[in-house]
Design a protein around this motif. Structure first.
Motif, PDB file in Angstrom:
ATOM      1  N   THR A   1      -3.709  -0.542 -18.458  1.00  0.00           N
ATOM      2  CA  THR A   1      -2.567  -0.393 -19.153  1.00  0.00           C
ATOM      3  C   THR A   1      -1.592  -1.325 -18.733  1.00  0.00           C
ATOM      4  O   THR A   1      -1.297  -1.634 -17.622  1.00  0.00           O
ATOM      5  N   ILE A   2      -0.773  -1.818 -19.878  1.00  0.00           N
ATOM      6  CA  ILE A   2       0.306  -2.773 -19.746  1.00  0.00           C
ATOM      7  C   ILE A   2       1.691  -2.112 -19.619  1.00  0.00           C
ATOM      8  O   ILE A   2       1.699  -1.306 -20.872  1.00  0.00           O
ATOM      9  N   VAL A   3       2.532  -2.414 -18.882  1.00  0.00           N
ATOM     10  CA  VAL A   3       4.030  -1.589 -18.786  1.00  0.00           C
ATOM     11  C   VAL A   3       4.839  -2.706 -19.492  1.00  0.00           C
ATOM     12  O   VAL A   3       4.810  -3.822 -19.313  1.00  0.00           O
ATOM     13  N   ARG A   4       5.726  -2.120 -20.316  1.00  0.00           N
ATOM     14  CA  ARG A   4       6.754  -2.689 -20.963  1.00  0.00           C
ATOM     15  C   ARG A   4       8.044  -2.367 -20.493  1.00  0.00           C
ATOM     16  O   ARG A   4       8.515  -1.403 -20.175  1.00  0.00           O
ATOM     17  N   PRO A   5       8.892  -3.460 -20.873  1.00  0.00           N
ATOM     18  CA  PRO A   5      10.500  -3.313 -20.531  1.00  0.00           C
ATOM     19  C   PRO A   5      10.933  -2.028 -21.139  1.00  0.00           C
ATOM     20  O   PRO A   5      10.599  -1.779 -22.377  1.00  0.00           O
ATOM     21  N   GLY A   6      11.665  -1.198 -20.512  1.00  0.00           N
ATOM     22  CA  GLY A   6      12.116   0.034 -21.201  1.00  0.00           C
ATOM     23  C   GLY A   6      11.375   1.232 -20.991  1.00  0.00           C
ATOM     24  O   GLY A   6      11.722   2.420 -21.221  1.00  0.00           O
ATOM     25  N   ASP A   7      10.149   1.055 -20.504  1.00  0.00           N
ATOM     26  CA  ASP A   7       9.181   2.118 -20.154  1.00  0.00           C
ATOM     27  C   ASP A   7       9.815   2.990 -18.816  1.00  0.00           C
ATOM     28  O   ASP A   7      10.397   2.065 -17.949  1.00  0.00           O
ATOM     29  N   HIS A   8       9.564   4.156 -18.851  1.00  0.00           N
ATOM     30  CA  HIS A   8       9.992   5.031 -17.574  1.00  0.00           C
ATOM     31  C   HIS A   8       8.726   5.275 -16.953  1.00  0.00           C
ATOM     32  O   HIS A   8       7.831   5.981 -17.441  1.00  0.00           O
ATOM     33  N   VAL A   9       8.491   4.722 -15.623  1.00  0.00           N
ATOM     34  CA  VAL A   9       6.991   4.964 -14.791  1.00  0.00           C
ATOM     35  C   VAL A   9       7.621   6.046 -13.788  1.00  0.00           C
ATOM     36  O   VAL A   9       8.487   6.001 -13.140  1.00  0.00           O
ATOM     37  N   VAL A  10       6.703   6.881 -13.676  1.00  0.00           N
ATOM     38  CA  VAL A  10       6.743   7.848 -12.591  1.00  0.00           C
ATOM     39  C   VAL A  10       5.563   7.566 -11.681  1.00  0.00           C
ATOM     40  O   VAL A  10       4.459   7.486 -11.693  1.00  0.00           O
ATOM     41  N   VAL A  11       6.368   7.268 -10.224  1.00  0.00           N
ATOM     42  CA  VAL A  11       5.591   6.480  -9.268  1.00  0.00           C
ATOM     43  C   VAL A  11       5.595   7.298  -7.961  1.00  0.00           C
ATOM     44  O   VAL A  11       6.674   7.888  -7.484  1.00  0.00           O
ATOM     45  N   PHE A  12       4.398   7.552  -7.307  1.00  0.00           N
ATOM     46  CA  PHE A  12       4.235   8.075  -6.120  1.00  0.00           C
ATOM     47  C   PHE A  12       4.673   7.026  -5.024  1.00  0.00           C
ATOM     48  O   PHE A  12       4.042   5.997  -5.223  1.00  0.00           O
TER      49      PHE A  12
ATOM     50  N   ASP B   1       0.763  -1.241  -0.112  1.00  0.00           N
ATOM     51  CA  ASP B   1      -0.070   0.086  -0.001  1.00  0.00           C
ATOM     52  C   ASP B   1       0.735   1.514   0.003  1.00  0.00           C
ATOM     53  O   ASP B   1       2.022   1.210   0.446  1.00  0.00           O
ATOM     54  N   GLY B   2       0.203   2.339  -0.775  1.00  0.00           N
ATOM     55  CA  GLY B   2       0.981   3.602  -0.431  1.00  0.00           C
ATOM     56  C   GLY B   2       1.907   3.664  -1.747  1.00  0.00           C
ATOM     57  O   GLY B   2       2.942   4.460  -1.694  1.00  0.00           O
ATOM     58  N   VAL B   3       1.556   3.007  -2.892  1.00  0.00           N
ATOM     59  CA  VAL B   3       2.110   3.171  -4.069  1.00  0.00           C
ATOM     60  C   VAL B   3       1.071   3.336  -5.206  1.00  0.00           C
ATOM     61  O   VAL B   3       0.133   3.148  -5.453  1.00  0.00           O
ATOM     62  N   VAL B   4       1.485   4.543  -6.206  1.00  0.00           N
ATOM     63  CA  VAL B   4       0.465   5.159  -7.405  1.00  0.00           C
ATOM     64  C   VAL B   4       1.294   5.142  -8.451  1.00  0.00           C
ATOM     65  O   VAL B   4       2.309   5.961  -8.332  1.00  0.00           O
ATOM     66  N   ILE B   5       0.960   4.617  -9.498  1.00  0.00           N
ATOM     67  CA  ILE B   5       1.611   4.641 -10.893  1.00  0.00           C
ATOM     68  C   ILE B   5       1.098   6.068 -11.368  1.00  0.00           C
ATOM     69  O   ILE B   5      -0.108   5.974 -11.810  1.00  0.00           O
ATOM     70  N   GLY B   6       1.883   7.198 -11.442  1.00  0.00           N
ATOM     71  CA  GLY B   6       1.433   8.503 -11.886  1.00  0.00           C
ATOM     72  C   GLY B   6       1.344   8.603 -13.500  1.00  0.00           C
ATOM     73  O   GLY B   6       0.707   9.513 -13.961  1.00  0.00           O
ATOM     74  N   ALA B   7       2.397   8.058 -14.056  1.00  0.00           N
ATOM     75  CA  ALA B   7       2.694   8.447 -15.695  1.00  0.00           C
ATOM     76  C   ALA B   7       3.520   7.419 -15.846  1.00  0.00           C
ATOM     77  O   ALA B   7       4.481   6.864 -15.577  1.00  0.00           O
TER      78      ALA B   7
END
Length: 444
Positions: free
Chosen positions: A420-431, A400-406
């Motif tokens: 939404t499916i995340v792919r290898p090489g994606d840059h995720v911005v996470v709270f 708990d306490g995690v949000v995928i922001g972008a």
């Protein structure tokens, strides 16, 4: 990682506090009283000694270190420490400096002096001031994914249209994610039924355009871009902040009491009107129409002076005030009595340095609410918990306490949804809640 920090002043201590739980940290400082305090207060090995002496560095076992952070109060000393380290170790070296000219010299000499990375405290602080004043009602602003993604924290005012609305009701933007709500000492991960109340601080992540639209709505204003800015104090931070505003075409005035510093500022800031006077003189503020300013930045040499300058500016009618503080413990007090934004140079510096101690794929770190939470940018690897799964499924394996922001994929911004499916090489911005940060980074 094994990290050696030389210099346990405000910045060095902040970095040590941040790293102590997850890394093997050794702190070196000349002051024996500071060393004794650190020994009892933090889970670090503290050594009394001069970091410019090779014997002291050997006592700190720099030969086994992965990283050495030189964070004393002297720019030159920090450079010497990094150079000395390279004679004994392959550790990654970071030098904290205050002078922008030294940073520019290092940048122009392709990483000379044995310094692998140099961070300029005053420049970082000036850039933070510029970012936060660019959005109405913002308390904190940072950029990720090369500027494709923006994170911002806003205070909800009584007259704001979103006050009393749920996140679902306020979620009317194409590329914006509500991450969290800070309410007094409580942190709430934003959900559809979370109500945003007066006084709450709301964290959002998304495209710069959507963040700007949300900012204008929160503040009930339409930002016209160009601002009338007053900087109080020709300190190094004040000068750097003025340059940031100048470079972006804003109207600048600077107030400096010292005649020599005022003259020097006028020579170095061609597009700034420098007024040699006392910013705590109410008659002067009225006479010079300081009340017409959109923003006043208090960058004097003491927290108390900055508080007084900001409060007097509010009193005469300045729309928004920003104060630089050295003592982070004053932050809540400043905000309670009416200062709109408080910026602490050591927190800005720690943010920039700490990212080097994280997983190799961590690209950017922003600390929120004095490190109660962080927003981080991570490049997703093939073995990440997020890889090749819908976000709704993947996040079930995260605490708990995690949000995928972008998500940034090949230069394109993707606003994450449950499918939404995340792919290898994606840059995720996470709270991320700071309490679960290590666990989250490990799983990414």
């Amino acid at each position: 990682m094994r990290v050696v920090i030389v210099g346990a002043g405000a910045v060095g201590r902040t970095i040590a506090e941040n790293l102590a739980d997850g890394h093997d940290v050794i702190v070196v400082d000349k002051d024996e009283d500071i060393v004794e305090d650190l020994t009892y207060e933090l889970d670090v090995l503290a050594i009394a000694g001069d970091g410019t002496e090779i014997g002291t560095l050997r006592e700190a076992e720099i030969g086994e270190a992965d990283m050495v952070i030189a964070s004393t109060d002297s720019d030159e000393t920090n450079v010497v420490i990094c150079g000395a380290t390279k004679t004994e170790s392959d550790a990654f070296t970071i030098a904290r400096v205050r002078r922008r000219t030294l940073l520019e010299t290092w940048q122009g000499s392709e990483g000379a002096f044995g310094v692998d990375f140099m961070v300029c405290t005053d420049l970082l602080t000036a850039q933070a001031i510029f970012r936060v004043t660019g959005l109405p009602a913002a308390r904190d602003v940072d950029m990720f994914a090369g500027g494709l993604v923006r994170m911002a924290e806003f205070e909800i005012r009584e007259d704001s249209p979103v006050a009393g609305q749920t996140v679902k009701e306020a979620d009317r933007y194409d590329s914006l994610t509500f991450a969290a709500v800070f309410r007094d000492d409580e942190m709430l991960v934003a959900k559809g039924n979370t109500v945003m109340c007066e006084g709450d601080r709301v964290v959002v992540i998304g495209s710069p355009e959507s963040i700007t639209r949300f900012a204008n709505e929160v503040a009930s204003v339409e930002d016209n871009g160009t601002k009338d800015v007053v900087v109080v104090g020709a300190s190094e931070i004040g000068i750097q902040a003025a340059r940031e505003f100048e470079e972006h075409g804003h109207r600048l005035r600077m107030i400096e009491r010292n005649p020599e510093r005022a003259r020097e500022a006028a020579e170095n800031l061609p597009n700034t009107m420098v007024l040699q006077s006392d910013a705590t003189d109410t008659d002067f503020l009225v006479r010079e129409h300081i009340d017409e300013a959109d923003v006043l930045v208090a960058a004097l040499d003491s927290d108390e002076k900055n508080l007084l300058a900001a409060l007097l500016a509010h009193r005469v009618g300045v729309e928004r005030t920003v104060a630089v503080i050295e003592n982070v413990e004053y932050a809540t007090l400043f905000e309670t009595v009416g200062v709109d934004v408080v910026i602490n140079p050591r927190e800005e510096t720690a943010e920039e340095i700490v990212r080097f101690t994280r997983a190799a794929r961590t690209e950017k770190v922003a600390m929120l609410e004095h490190d109660r939470a962080e927003v981080i940018e991570i490049e997703v690897g093939p073995d990440s918990t997020l890889t090749d799964k819908p976000i709704a499924e993947a996040t079930q394996d995260l605490p708990d306490g995690v949000v995928i922001g972008a998500i940034s994929r090949g230069g394109d911004l993707i606003t994450p949804r449950g499918t939404t499916i995340v792919r290898p090489g994606d840059h995720v911005v996470v709270f991320v809640d700071a309490a679960v940060l290590d666990e989250v980074i490990e799983s990414m």
